[in-house]
Design an enzyme around this catalytic site. Sequence first.
Site, PDB file in Angstrom:
ATOM      1  N   ARG A  12      -0.383  12.814  10.193  1.00 51.18           N
ATOM      2  CA  ARG A  12       0.931  13.403  10.497  1.00 51.18           C
ATOM      3  C   ARG A  12       1.170  14.613   9.603  1.00 51.18           C
ATOM      4  O   ARG A  12       0.937  14.543   8.400  1.00 51.18           O
ATOM      5  CB  ARG A  12       2.053  12.387  10.247  1.00 51.18           C
ATOM      6  CG  ARG A  12       2.005  11.276  11.256  1.00 51.18           C
ATOM      7  CD  ARG A  12       3.171  10.318  11.151  1.00 51.18           C
ATOM      8  NE  ARG A  12       3.097   9.428  12.289  1.00 51.18           N
ATOM      9  CZ  ARG A  12       3.420   8.139  12.275  1.00 51.18           C
ATOM     10  NH1 ARG A  12       3.864   7.578  11.164  1.00 51.18           N
ATOM     11  NH2 ARG A  12       3.312   7.414  13.364  1.00 51.18           N
ATOM     12  N   ASP A  48       3.972  -1.338  11.379  1.00 50.22           N
ATOM     13  CA  ASP A  48       3.561   0.007  11.022  1.00 50.22           C
ATOM     14  C   ASP A  48       2.990   0.635  12.282  1.00 50.22           C
ATOM     15  O   ASP A  48       2.244  -0.014  13.020  1.00 50.22           O
ATOM     16  CB  ASP A  48       2.501  -0.030   9.915  1.00 50.22           C
ATOM     17  CG  ASP A  48       2.266   1.362   9.358  1.00 50.22           C
ATOM     18  OD1 ASP A  48       2.832   1.698   8.313  1.00 50.22           O
ATOM     19  OD2 ASP A  48       1.526   2.131  10.007  1.00 50.22           O
ATOM     20  N   ASP A  90       0.807  -1.224   0.000  1.00 45.55           N
ATOM     21  CA  ASP A  90       0.000   0.000   0.000  1.00 45.55           C
ATOM     22  C   ASP A  90       0.842   1.277   0.000  1.00 45.55           C
ATOM     23  O   ASP A  90       0.365   2.332  -0.367  1.00 45.55           O
ATOM     24  CB  ASP A  90      -0.937   0.014   1.220  1.00 45.55           C
ATOM     25  CG  ASP A  90      -0.200  -0.231   2.536  1.00 45.55           C
ATOM     26  OD1 ASP A  90       1.048  -0.347   2.519  1.00 45.55           O
ATOM     27  OD2 ASP A  90      -0.851  -0.309   3.593  1.00 45.55           O
ATOM     28  N   HIS A  91       2.106   1.194   0.393  1.00 47.66           N
ATOM     29  CA  HIS A  91       2.931   2.399   0.494  1.00 47.66           C
ATOM     30  C   HIS A  91       3.631   2.736  -0.823  1.00 47.66           C
ATOM     31  O   HIS A  91       3.501   3.825  -1.351  1.00 47.66           O
ATOM     32  CB  HIS A  91       3.994   2.223   1.581  1.00 47.66           C
ATOM     33  CG  HIS A  91       3.489   2.374   2.980  1.00 47.66           C
ATOM     34  ND1 HIS A  91       2.559   1.536   3.532  1.00 47.66           N
ATOM     35  CD2 HIS A  91       3.790   3.277   3.946  1.00 47.66           C
ATOM     36  CE1 HIS A  91       2.312   1.920   4.783  1.00 47.66           C
ATOM     37  NE2 HIS A  91       3.048   2.977   5.058  1.00 47.66           N
ATOM     38  N   ARG A 115       9.360   2.679  11.245  1.00 50.29           N
ATOM     39  CA  ARG A 115      10.384   2.240  10.287  1.00 50.29           C
ATOM     40  C   ARG A 115      11.694   1.901  10.984  1.00 50.29           C
ATOM     41  O   ARG A 115      12.319   2.744  11.626  1.00 50.29           O
ATOM     42  CB  ARG A 115      10.587   3.284   9.186  1.00 50.29           C
ATOM     43  CG  ARG A 115      11.083   4.636   9.649  1.00 50.29           C
ATOM     44  CD  ARG A 115      11.000   5.663   8.534  1.00 50.29           C
ATOM     45  NE  ARG A 115       9.598   6.003   8.268  1.00 50.29           N
ATOM     46  CZ  ARG A 115       9.165   7.164   7.800  1.00 50.29           C
ATOM     47  NH1 ARG A 115      10.023   8.107   7.505  1.00 50.29           N
ATOM     48  NH2 ARG A 115       7.886   7.389   7.606  1.00 50.29           N
ATOM     49  N   SER A 120       6.820   7.104  12.984  1.00 53.21           N
ATOM     50  CA  SER A 120       6.732   5.829  12.270  1.00 53.21           C
ATOM     51  C   SER A 120       7.489   4.695  12.973  1.00 53.21           C
ATOM     52  O   SER A 120       8.364   4.914  13.805  1.00 53.21           O
ATOM     53  CB  SER A 120       7.304   6.061  10.879  1.00 53.21           C
ATOM     54  OG  SER A 120       8.056   4.981  10.437  1.00 53.21           O
TER      55      SER A 120
HETATM   56  C1  MIC Z   1       4.206   6.305   8.197  1.00 56.17           C
HETATM   57  O1  MIC Z   1       3.041   6.654   8.312  1.00 56.17           O
HETATM   58  O2  MIC Z   1       5.180   7.025   8.508  1.00 56.17           O
HETATM   59  C2  MIC Z   1       4.490   4.915   7.687  1.00 56.17           C
HETATM   60  C3  MIC Z   1       5.140   5.045   6.370  1.00 56.17           C
HETATM   61  O3  MIC Z   1       3.298   4.203   7.528  1.00 56.17           O
HETATM   62  C4  MIC Z   1       5.393   4.234   8.717  1.00 56.17           C
HETATM   63  C5  MIC Z   1       5.971   2.971   8.287  1.00 56.17           C
HETATM   64  C6  MIC Z   1       7.133   3.142   7.374  1.00 56.17           C
HETATM   65  O4  MIC Z   1       7.942   4.043   7.562  1.00 56.17           O
HETATM   66  O5  MIC Z   1       7.214   2.327   6.459  1.00 56.17           O
HETATM   67  C7  MIC Z   1       4.740   3.996  10.074  1.00 56.17           C
HETATM   68  O6  MIC Z   1       3.882   4.748  10.461  1.00 56.17           O
HETATM   69  O7  MIC Z   1       5.151   3.092  10.800  1.00 56.17           O
HETATM   70 FE1  SF4 Z   2       0.032   4.813   5.092  1.00 58.41          FE
HETATM   71 FE2  SF4 Z   2       1.374   5.494   7.294  1.00 58.41          FE
HETATM   72 FE3  SF4 Z   2      -0.070   7.292   5.974  1.00 58.41          FE
HETATM   73 FE4  SF4 Z   2      -1.288   5.387   7.275  1.00 58.41          FE
HETATM   74  S1  SF4 Z   2      -0.018   6.984   8.166  1.00 58.41           S
HETATM   75  S2  SF4 Z   2      -1.771   6.080   5.224  1.00 58.41           S
HETATM   76  S3  SF4 Z   2       0.088   3.655   7.000  1.00 58.41           S
HETATM   77  S4  SF4 Z   2       1.758   6.238   5.219  1.00 58.41           S
END
Ligand code: MIC
Ligand code: SF4
Length: 627
Positions: free
Chosen positions: A365, A105, A50-51, A523, A521
């Site tokens: 965010r 995630d 999905d990313h 990550r 995140s």
């Molecule tokens: C995000 O919202 O920052 C992400 C991308 O979903 C991350 C995961 C990632 O960095 O792959 C998260 O929230 O954990």
């Molecule tokens: Fe995707 Fe992270 Fe954004 Fe949710 S917050 S939509 S999991 S990138």
Amino acid sequence: MHGELRPGEEIAIRIDQTLTQDATGTMAYLQFEALGLDRVRTELSVSYVDHNTLQTGPENADDHRYLQSVAARYGIYFSRPGNGICHQVHLERFAVPGKTLLGSDSHTPTAGGIGSLAIGAGGLDVAVAMAGQPFYMRCPSVLGVRLSGQLRGWASAKDIILEILRRLTVKGGVGKILEYFGPGVAGLSVPERATITNMGAELGATSSLFPSDTRTQEFMTLQRRAEDWLPLEPEYDAQYEELIDVDLDELEPLVAAPHMPDRVVPVSELAGQPVDQVCIGSCTNSSLADLMAVAHVLRGRKVHPRVSLSIAPGSRQVLLTAARLGLLETFLAAGARILEAACGPCIGMGQAPPSGGVSVRSFNRNFRGRSGTPDAQVYLASPAVCAAAAVAGEFVDMQEVGPAPLVETPADPVIDDSMLISPLPQEEAKRVEIVRGPNIAPLPMRGPLEDEVRGVVLLQVGDNITTDDIMPAGAKILPLRSNIPAIAEYVFSGLDPNFSQRAKEAGGGFIVGGENYGQGSSREHAALAPMYLGIKAVFALSFARIHQANLVNFGILPLVIDREVYEKLSQGTPLKIVSARYGVETGEVEVELGTTGERFTAQVEAAPRQREILISGGLLNYVRERL
Ligand code: MIC
Ligand code: SF4
């Protein structure tokens, strides 16, 4: 469960379900492969894509192929690109009240909206859970959130969580689980509850949880999963370590101003301020009900000529149902740009705002630069507030938009699981060959902790540094998620473009941070890539939970210092950790300032088992030593 259920103690819980997404999943599965098992040992594991769906070169598509073949090989469901955002799809199709869910995630607690105990973690922790091992964490304290009254006018679930963020701030939930209860709960549907539990991540909370009641049953029945429902509620005399009250009658539409989700103000205060871009979607607010609210505002109106409005439905189910109900026609007639069911603009995968632009988003965010435009001003708001701003070309006091939609009975969703590939039977799975494209680089490892750790402070940063600051995302960098040497070039690149070069030239060193270092995140690249660059320890006033665990997992020492020591350090300060192995064992290290010879102590922010992991040089070494 192991351990004592006392806040702060290390406990271990059994994990029933896991989820991964593509940006963290490639690492998680490389790590799972390294554990040498034949099949996952959970009740259910799902791999979502999905990313990284913007395919500007072969990297993402290669990763998707790797993920699909790993899923087939190890007994994992595979949710194809286009099927939707992991949290939305998991809520619809898999989450079950009372089950534990661990996801790579940070917004995994979305499933708390259905009553599942859902926790976000680094990919390695999820890999270990897929191997049937328990998940270790510090026992959180429980913060009770008593909801009373009911939402009125244009106030929405988003405003409940923005109000809580306003009160508690982005570090107010660290070390806590938020448990929602009280007479206001029954008025909220499961997707509304999921908006609230989703953004518990922005409080730094370990998880957020709603009871499972008749509203939950109603949602699961519509999803044709009534047999998975079970009632769950807090004990009637439940005691909470802390308690807050939110009166829903009093809430008005709110907005989080740049550049933190806790900078919350009423939208009425911003009325009249121009807006350049509006994005609706993300795992926070992309349910069918959200899109219905958007359609209510857009019906018969046009998007302002200055504004670009994009709408990304949370799942293929939402998209199909929106099509059937005629919502898509309303969106198109209004001039909206329809995106695929994926994270998209939320993670900077397209739709970066114009230079200095103002973007209003229904997301969770708004960290500086995360949108892909370093000087953009990003605001967070409910889908209806977003839609009204798109039409007016400026923030709107919602009282001027007319009456809010009446609460409708939820529509019967179009359920079609054909983009969800089921696990293969074991015999067939064994014959599957895993496809590895050139973008999949071997996993770097660190050796056991040395006894004398020397280096200089490579960078000093302030409070609330996010993992987006440490390891930026976006369309250019995300495709390198399965290639640590390549992605390491971008560590801290938004704050200091020379960081990676300097770290390499110095042969590694230290980072100094303020409060809540590593929020945001899950990550693990925010630990893995610094580890690759030779970062040996991070000194900070405090750490965010998932990032602290990721640092430990990759053998970087998380060391807590006080303000006074923080003030003594600066970029270039040489440091020596004396008898590091002994210090880590005892939980406190002694550090010598190379400039003056002066010494200070720092606390090792790690539970006893984590300290052993640090001495081994990371979780993979630790697990291997024990196999
Ligand atoms: C995000 O919202 O920052 C992400 C991308 O979903 C991350 C995961 C990632 O960095 O792959 C998260 O929230 O954990
Ligand atoms: Fe995707 Fe992270 Fe954004 Fe949710 S917050 S939509 S999991 S990138």
